[in-house]
Design an enzyme around this catalytic site. Structure first.
Site, PDB file in Angstrom:
ATOM      1  N   TYR A  53       0.615  -1.209  -0.162  1.00  0.00           N
ATOM      2  CA  TYR A  53      -0.116   0.056  -0.015  1.00  0.00           C
ATOM      3  C   TYR A  53       0.877   0.987  -0.023  1.00  0.00           C
ATOM      4  CZ  TYR A  53      -4.303   2.474   0.764  1.00  0.00           C
ATOM      5  OH  TYR A  53      -5.303   3.325   0.464  1.00  0.00           O
ATOM      6  N   ASN A 124     -15.980   2.866   0.690  1.00  0.00           N
ATOM      7  CA  ASN A 124     -16.451   2.584  -0.476  1.00  0.00           C
ATOM      8  C   ASN A 124     -17.387   3.576  -1.109  1.00  0.00           C
ATOM      9  OD1 ASN A 124     -14.497   0.563  -0.608  1.00  0.00           O
ATOM     10  ND2 ASN A 124     -15.815  -0.948  -0.309  1.00  0.00           N
ATOM     11  N   GLY A 152     -17.681  -4.410  -3.569  1.00  0.00           N
ATOM     12  CA  GLY A 152     -18.394  -3.501  -2.721  1.00  0.00           C
ATOM     13  C   GLY A 152     -18.595  -2.266  -3.519  1.00  0.00           C
ATOM     14  N   VAL A 153     -17.194  -1.576  -4.132  1.00  0.00           N
ATOM     15  CA  VAL A 153     -17.571  -0.554  -4.727  1.00  0.00           C
ATOM     16  C   VAL A 153     -18.318  -0.492  -5.730  1.00  0.00           C
ATOM     17  CG1 VAL A 153     -16.353   1.353  -6.005  1.00  0.00           C
ATOM     18  CG2 VAL A 153     -15.263   0.266  -3.801  1.00  0.00           C
ATOM     19  N   ARG A 174     -16.331 -13.965 -13.427  1.00  0.00           N
ATOM     20  CA  ARG A 174     -17.051 -15.452 -13.214  1.00  0.00           C
ATOM     21  C   ARG A 174     -18.447 -15.178 -13.285  1.00  0.00           C
ATOM     22  NH1 ARG A 174     -18.392 -15.701  -7.471  1.00  0.00           N
ATOM     23  NH2 ARG A 174     -17.560 -13.755  -6.448  1.00  0.00           N
ATOM     24  N   TYR A 237      -8.542   2.874  -9.831  1.00  0.00           N
ATOM     25  CA  TYR A 237      -8.780   3.350  -8.258  1.00  0.00           C
ATOM     26  C   TYR A 237      -8.352   1.971  -7.573  1.00  0.00           C
ATOM     27  CZ  TYR A 237     -13.127   0.651  -7.988  1.00  0.00           C
ATOM     28  OH  TYR A 237     -13.918  -0.253  -7.951  1.00  0.00           O
ATOM     29  N   PHE A 262      -7.899   7.795  -9.014  1.00  0.00           N
ATOM     30  CA  PHE A 262      -8.612   8.001  -7.663  1.00  0.00           C
ATOM     31  C   PHE A 262      -8.195   7.404  -6.621  1.00  0.00           C
ATOM     32  CE2 PHE A 262     -11.742   8.041  -4.352  1.00  0.00           C
ATOM     33  CZ  PHE A 262     -12.303   9.183  -4.521  1.00  0.00           C
ATOM     34  N   TRP A 263      -7.737   8.530  -5.453  1.00  0.00           N
ATOM     35  CA  TRP A 263      -7.320   7.888  -4.198  1.00  0.00           C
ATOM     36  C   TRP A 263      -8.382   8.717  -3.065  1.00  0.00           C
ATOM     37  CZ3 TRP A 263      -2.284   8.742  -0.819  1.00  0.00           C
ATOM     38  CH2 TRP A 263      -2.321   7.707   0.047  1.00  0.00           C
ATOM     39  N   LEU A 264      -8.824   7.971  -2.336  1.00  0.00           N
ATOM     40  CA  LEU A 264      -9.824   8.843  -1.255  1.00  0.00           C
ATOM     41  C   LEU A 264      -9.174   9.519  -0.294  1.00  0.00           C
ATOM     42  CD1 LEU A 264     -12.915   9.034  -0.558  1.00  0.00           C
ATOM     43  CD2 LEU A 264     -12.443   7.349   1.422  1.00  0.00           C
TER      44      LEU A 264
HETATM   45  N1  LIG Z   1      -8.462   4.346  -4.474  1.00  0.00           N
HETATM   46  C1  LIG Z   1      -9.254   4.324  -3.463  1.00  0.00           C
HETATM   47  O1  LIG Z   1      -9.412   5.303  -2.756  1.00  0.00           O
HETATM   48  C2  LIG Z   1      -9.997   2.990  -3.274  1.00  0.00           C
HETATM   49  C3  LIG Z   1     -11.253   3.173  -2.094  1.00  0.00           C
HETATM   50  C4  LIG Z   1     -11.948   2.105  -1.847  1.00  0.00           C
HETATM   51  C5  LIG Z   1     -11.513   0.895  -2.695  1.00  0.00           C
HETATM   52  N2  LIG Z   1     -10.466   0.905  -3.579  1.00  0.00           N
HETATM   53  C6  LIG Z   1     -10.317  -0.273  -4.239  1.00  0.00           C
HETATM   54  O2  LIG Z   1     -11.259  -0.763  -4.777  1.00  0.00           O
HETATM   55  C7  LIG Z   1     -11.396  -1.931  -5.156  1.00  0.00           C
HETATM   56  C8  LIG Z   1     -12.409  -2.908  -4.825  1.00  0.00           C
HETATM   57  O3  LIG Z   1     -12.602  -2.562  -3.150  1.00  0.00           O
HETATM   58  P1  LIG Z   1     -13.852  -3.336  -2.410  1.00  0.00           P
HETATM   59  O4  LIG Z   1     -13.717  -3.194  -1.088  1.00  0.00           O
HETATM   60  O5  LIG Z   1     -15.032  -2.825  -3.205  1.00  0.00           O
HETATM   61  O6  LIG Z   1     -13.530  -4.764  -2.651  1.00  0.00           O
HETATM   62  P2  LIG Z   1     -14.560  -6.318  -2.246  1.00  0.00           P
HETATM   63  O7  LIG Z   1     -16.023  -5.983  -1.836  1.00  0.00           O
HETATM   64  O8  LIG Z   1     -13.360  -6.816  -1.378  1.00  0.00           O
HETATM   65  O9  LIG Z   1     -14.240  -7.126  -3.473  1.00  0.00           O
HETATM   66  C9  LIG Z   1     -13.331  -7.598  -4.159  1.00  0.00           C
HETATM   67  C10 LIG Z   1     -13.479  -7.720  -5.650  1.00  0.00           C
HETATM   68  O10 LIG Z   1     -12.208  -7.857  -6.371  1.00  0.00           O
HETATM   69  C11 LIG Z   1     -12.280  -8.942  -7.526  1.00  0.00           C
HETATM   70  N3  LIG Z   1     -10.944  -9.274  -7.738  1.00  0.00           N
HETATM   71  C12 LIG Z   1     -10.070  -9.743  -6.811  1.00  0.00           C
HETATM   72  N4  LIG Z   1      -9.098 -10.053  -7.341  1.00  0.00           N
HETATM   73  C13 LIG Z   1      -9.067  -9.857  -8.816  1.00  0.00           C
HETATM   74  C14 LIG Z   1      -8.410 -10.011 -10.201  1.00  0.00           C
HETATM   75  N5  LIG Z   1      -7.276 -10.545  -9.888  1.00  0.00           N
HETATM   76  N6  LIG Z   1      -9.121  -9.770 -11.040  1.00  0.00           N
HETATM   77  C15 LIG Z   1     -10.287  -9.056 -11.168  1.00  0.00           C
HETATM   78  N7  LIG Z   1     -10.984  -8.915 -10.160  1.00  0.00           N
HETATM   79  C16 LIG Z   1     -10.431  -9.107  -8.871  1.00  0.00           C
HETATM   80  C17 LIG Z   1     -13.335  -9.891  -6.850  1.00  0.00           C
HETATM   81  O11 LIG Z   1     -14.006 -10.470  -7.645  1.00  0.00           O
HETATM   82  P3  LIG Z   1     -14.308 -12.228  -7.365  1.00  0.00           P
HETATM   83  O12 LIG Z   1     -15.722 -11.956  -6.616  1.00  0.00           O
HETATM   84  O13 LIG Z   1     -14.555 -12.799  -8.886  1.00  0.00           O
HETATM   85  O14 LIG Z   1     -13.335 -12.739  -6.376  1.00  0.00           O
HETATM   86  C18 LIG Z   1     -14.263  -8.859  -6.117  1.00  0.00           C
HETATM   87  O15 LIG Z   1     -15.186  -8.454  -7.264  1.00  0.00           O
HETATM   88  C19 LIG Z   1      -9.993  -2.506  -4.480  1.00  0.00           C
HETATM   89  O16 LIG Z   1      -8.998  -2.671  -5.482  1.00  0.00           O
HETATM   90  C20 LIG Z   1      -9.814  -1.401  -3.644  1.00  0.00           C
HETATM   91  O17 LIG Z   1      -8.370  -1.503  -3.304  1.00  0.00           O
HETATM   92  C21 LIG Z   1      -9.787   1.911  -3.876  1.00  0.00           C
END
Ligand SMILES: NC(=O)c1ccc[n+]([C@@H]2O[C@H](COP(=O)([O-])OP(=O)(O)OC[C@H]3O[C@@H](n4cnc5c(N)ncnc54)[C@H](OP(=O)(O)O)[C@@H]3O)[C@@H](O)[C@H]2O)c1
Length: 329
Positions: A53, A124, A152-153, A174, A237, A262-264
């Site tokens: 991170y 999220n 989740g996002v 999938r 993001y 984007f980063w929160l």
């Molecule tokens: N930049 C920011 O400020 C910020 C803020 C919030 C979140 N995020 C990012 O947003 C993303 C989603 O976060 P979340 O909390 O919503 O996640 P989450 O609910 O934990 O879900 C994870 C997701 O990632 C998918 N995934 C995992 N490995 C993958 C791969 N190699 N290729 C394609 N899909 C894959 C999973 O698919 P399956 O169900 O098929 O396993 C699932 O849809 C993360 O990368 C997180 O770091 C960024």
């Protein structure tokens, strides 16, 4: 008190431990003490333990991007919060049973909502909202495209877009993830493949898509870019594939796509508190009304943080994994 802690960087489920730490102190002037009721395990938490991170804290380290908590003590000079109030702490280090923190870093949340949903408010929902609104001026009837759409996002983006009449193309990896997203209001859901651009063109009748939202990185962005309009904006993001974002020269030169990120965190640091609290209040209301909802795959006590982490890190689950540090809620 119990807390989640890691003492070395490495695989998240191996490194995370539930440890005993001294109780959190009574609050000083301007501080509150809270009991943490619930927190989700987010990909950013796992990346933190893996040393991937933005920040690498000194070890051993406590962590945790978000939680929902209840005030148990208030220090002198705290007028806007009382014992018993529900709050979302805006700081980190939330994977603990108790914490003492500046009162001004706590957003008061009205009673009456599902506490588990509120545990997922801080990160999220504003991320989904800001990515949908800050880059392209989308109106009802316009399209956006996203990958990792069953995250989740991703599910929040589908619900927020539906409420505004914005249409969504959603990429998953999938097929079993498709029905849930359709039920949430997704217009198009496709499984990622080399044929993505042809499928999306057919399923949207060749719609112009001016915003792409990507959490996967790597060559997924190239496949997404092939589905987008000339001069579209792609907002990266996340890095779920572990590979850096990529575009082809054809996409940068002939299609003139824009790739940004984007980063929160900077938004939280740079936004006037009144504006941030306003957005969180709106999002909390949408959770209370049921307009925003993210499924929970499982809940665990803090003592079982390793099992919680394993389930979360293995992905292909039906929702978020939550930990309840002070028992069932
Ligand atoms: N930049 C920011 O400020 C910020 C803020 C919030 C979140 N995020 C990012 O947003 C993303 C989603 O976060 P979340 O909390 O919503 O996640 P989450 O609910 O934990 O879900 C994870 C997701 O990632 C998918 N995934 C995992 N490995 C993958 C791969 N190699 N290729 C394609 N899909 C894959 C999973 O698919 P399956 O169900 O098929 O396993 C699932 O849809 C993360 O990368 C997180 O770091 C960024």
């Amino acid at each position: 008190m119990k807390a989640a802690q890691f003492s070395a960087y490495g695989p998240a489920a191996d490194m995370i431990e539930c440890v005993e730490l001294p109780d959190s102190p009574s609050p000083a002037v301007g501080e509150i003490k809270v009991d943490v009721l619930a927190f989700p395990i987010n990909p950013a938490d796992m990346l933190t333990i893996e040393g991937l991170y933005a920040e690498r804290p000194p070890l051993p380290a406590t962590l945790g991007a978000e939680c929902i908590a209840r005030v148990t003590e208030t220090g002198k000079g705290v007028a806007h919060l009382s014992v018993g109030d529900l709050v979302v702490p805006l700081g980190r280090q939330n994977w603990v049973q108790q914490k003492t923190m500046p009162a001004k870093q706590a957003i008061k949340i009205p009673e009456g909502s599902d506490i588990q949903q509120l545990a997922m408010l801080r990160v999220n929902p504003p991320t989904a909202h800001l990515m949908m609104t800050q880059y392209v001026d989308l109106k009802a009837g316009d399209w956006l495209m996203q990958d990792a759409a069953n995250s989740g996002v991703g599910k929040l983006i589908i619900q927020m877009a539906k409420a505004k009449g914005i249409r969504t193309v959603n990429v998953v990896r999938r097929p079993d993830a498709i029905p849930e997203l359709k039920d949430l209001g997704a217009d198009v859901v496709v499984v990622d493949s080399d044929n993505l651009a042809v499928e999306v063109k057919e399923l949207t009748d060749g719609a112009e898509i001016r915003l792409g939202i990507d959490a996967v990185g790597g060559t997924q962005i190239i496949r997404m870019g092939d589905c987008l309009a000339d001069e579209a904006i792609i907002v990266n993001y996340g890095l779920l594939s572990g590979d850096n974002p990529q575009l082809s020269a054809h996409q940068t030169v002939f299609k003139r796509l824009w790739l940004t990120g984007f980063w929160l965190l900077p938004w939280l640091q740079n936004t006037p508190p009144k504006e941030a609290i306003g957005l969180y209040s709106e999002l909390a209301n949408s959770i209370a009304s049921g307009d925003l909802h993210v499924p929970v795959a499982a809940t665990f006590p803090l003592t079982e943080i390793k099992d919680a982490m394993k389930l979360s890190r293995d992905y292909k689950r039906d929702g978020k994994v939550l930990v309840l540090p002070n028992g069932p809620i």
